[in-house]
Design a protein around this motif. Sequence first.
Motif, PDB file in Angstrom:
ATOM      1  N   UNK A  78      -2.654   2.886   7.346  1.00 19.80           N
ATOM      2  CA  UNK A  78      -1.330   3.459   7.586  1.00 19.80           C
ATOM      3  C   UNK A  78      -0.816   4.162   6.336  1.00 19.80           C
ATOM      4  N   UNK A  79      -1.128   3.623   5.166  1.00 20.07           N
ATOM      5  CA  UNK A  79      -0.741   4.299   3.922  1.00 20.07           C
ATOM      6  C   UNK A  79      -1.431   5.653   3.812  1.00 20.07           C
ATOM      7  N   UNK A  80      -2.668   5.733   4.275  1.00 22.21           N
ATOM      8  CA  UNK A  80      -3.370   7.016   4.273  1.00 22.21           C
ATOM      9  C   UNK A  80      -2.656   8.048   5.151  1.00 22.21           C
ATOM     10  N   UNK A  81      -1.886   7.566   6.118  1.00 21.93           N
ATOM     11  CA  UNK A  81      -1.153   8.459   7.021  1.00 21.93           C
ATOM     12  C   UNK A  81       0.265   8.758   6.522  1.00 21.93           C
ATOM     13  N   UNK A  82       0.598   8.286   5.315  1.00 22.66           N
ATOM     14  CA  UNK A  82       1.881   8.643   4.716  1.00 22.66           C
ATOM     15  C   UNK A  82       2.952   7.578   4.754  1.00 22.66           C
ATOM     16  N   UNK A 104       0.848  -1.186   0.000  1.00 22.76           N
ATOM     17  CA  UNK A 104       0.000   0.000   0.000  1.00 22.76           C
ATOM     18  C   UNK A 104       0.889   1.242   0.000  1.00 22.76           C
ATOM     19  N   UNK A 105       0.585   2.166  -0.904  1.00 26.09           N
ATOM     20  CA  UNK A 105       1.394   3.369  -1.083  1.00 26.09           C
ATOM     21  C   UNK A 105       0.595   4.612  -0.701  1.00 26.09           C
ATOM     22  N   UNK A 106       1.264   5.619  -0.165  1.00 28.15           N
ATOM     23  CA  UNK A 106       0.547   6.832   0.242  1.00 28.15           C
ATOM     24  C   UNK A 106      -0.042   7.579  -0.943  1.00 28.15           C
ATOM     25  N   UNK A 107      -1.063   8.377  -0.683  1.00 24.04           N
ATOM     26  CA  UNK A 107      -1.613   9.255  -1.712  1.00 24.04           C
ATOM     27  C   UNK A 107      -0.522  10.216  -2.168  1.00 24.04           C
ATOM     28  N   UNK A 108      -0.490  10.488  -3.456  1.00 25.11           N
ATOM     29  CA  UNK A 108       0.541  11.371  -3.985  1.00 25.11           C
ATOM     30  C   UNK A 108       1.917  10.742  -3.989  1.00 25.11           C
ATOM     31  N   UNK A 109       1.956   9.440  -3.968  1.00 23.59           N
ATOM     32  CA  UNK A 109       3.229   8.720  -3.908  1.00 23.59           C
ATOM     33  C   UNK A 109       4.169   9.164  -5.026  1.00 23.59           C
ATOM     34  N   UNK A 110       5.414   9.421  -4.658  1.00 26.47           N
ATOM     35  CA  UNK A 110       6.459   9.816  -5.598  1.00 26.47           C
ATOM     36  C   UNK A 110       7.650   8.881  -5.396  1.00 26.47           C
TER      37      UNK A 110
END
Length: 309
Positions: free
Chosen positions: A53-57, A18-24
């Motif tokens: 947890x991905x939602x939290x970065x 799972x990757x955060x939103x706006x993942x770079x």
Amino acid sequence: METITFANGPISMAGNLYLPAGFDPRESYPAIVTVHPGGGVKEQTAGLYAAKLAEQGFVALAFDASHQGESGGEPHFLEDPAARVEDVRAAVDYLQSLAYVDAERIGVLGICAGGAYAVNATMTDHRIKAVTTVSALNIGPAYRNGWYGADPDSAAVATLQAAARQRTAEAQGADVAMIPYVPPAPDENTPRDLVEAHDYYLTPRAQHPNAQNTKLFTKSISKIFAFDAFHLVEQLLTQPILMVAGSEAGSLWHTTALHGRVRSPKQLVIVEGGAHMDFYDVPKYVERAIAEATPFFTRNLAAPSTERG
């Protein structure tokens, strides 16, 4: 979410990343391994926590244990505590191989038996910088001493004797015996938490075809009964730990015993009214656990220039 595989020695492990939103991919992220309960799979509570947890970065990895779910490993349907701990180490290997994960900022969160496995892995793998348990259950004492911890260790002998007889029978050609993780038909004597575990695993609430509520009797029991995830925790766990559990959980004694033994920086959160299974998928309790875990991991997986606490 990305479906991935990673190596655990000769075993191919199945995971969801799972990757955060706006993942770079050019950036560097802290990462968390989530460890599922005994009998669970990555699509259930471990995946739910990873997604939150991905939602939290955080980059977060949920995976199926070796010998279970979609992961490899023979024989299948084996619950081997030592292998479960090694699975966590292999998950850390994989996260450290990702260019966008900071290898020095990896934590672990485990639910139920996965919580105790997470602690044991953290004790013995200091690449893990922080650990969180949710409704922790130390599987060896749970099987030896019963759900409420009231039975003496000697009560396990009868089951071990039965396993020995069954192993002899299987060596001579008998069918392999299987036993359930949760009661397939709860009755009035079944602890509340295990009634709710039946509801979670064996009804549409969270039922999954890869979580078949079964494990090998002889090969699993002999390994489980002699295992203690918290052995030497006083000496070997130096990393910070957060422990979250419900006040109404029959399994609470695992968390309070762990809290009493740990000497590293520790935080205990007992959530009033919560039962063991509430922290698997009930929004109120999952959100509370995430609300505690997010600042804990943010602080303890901070970039090296900031102080851990």
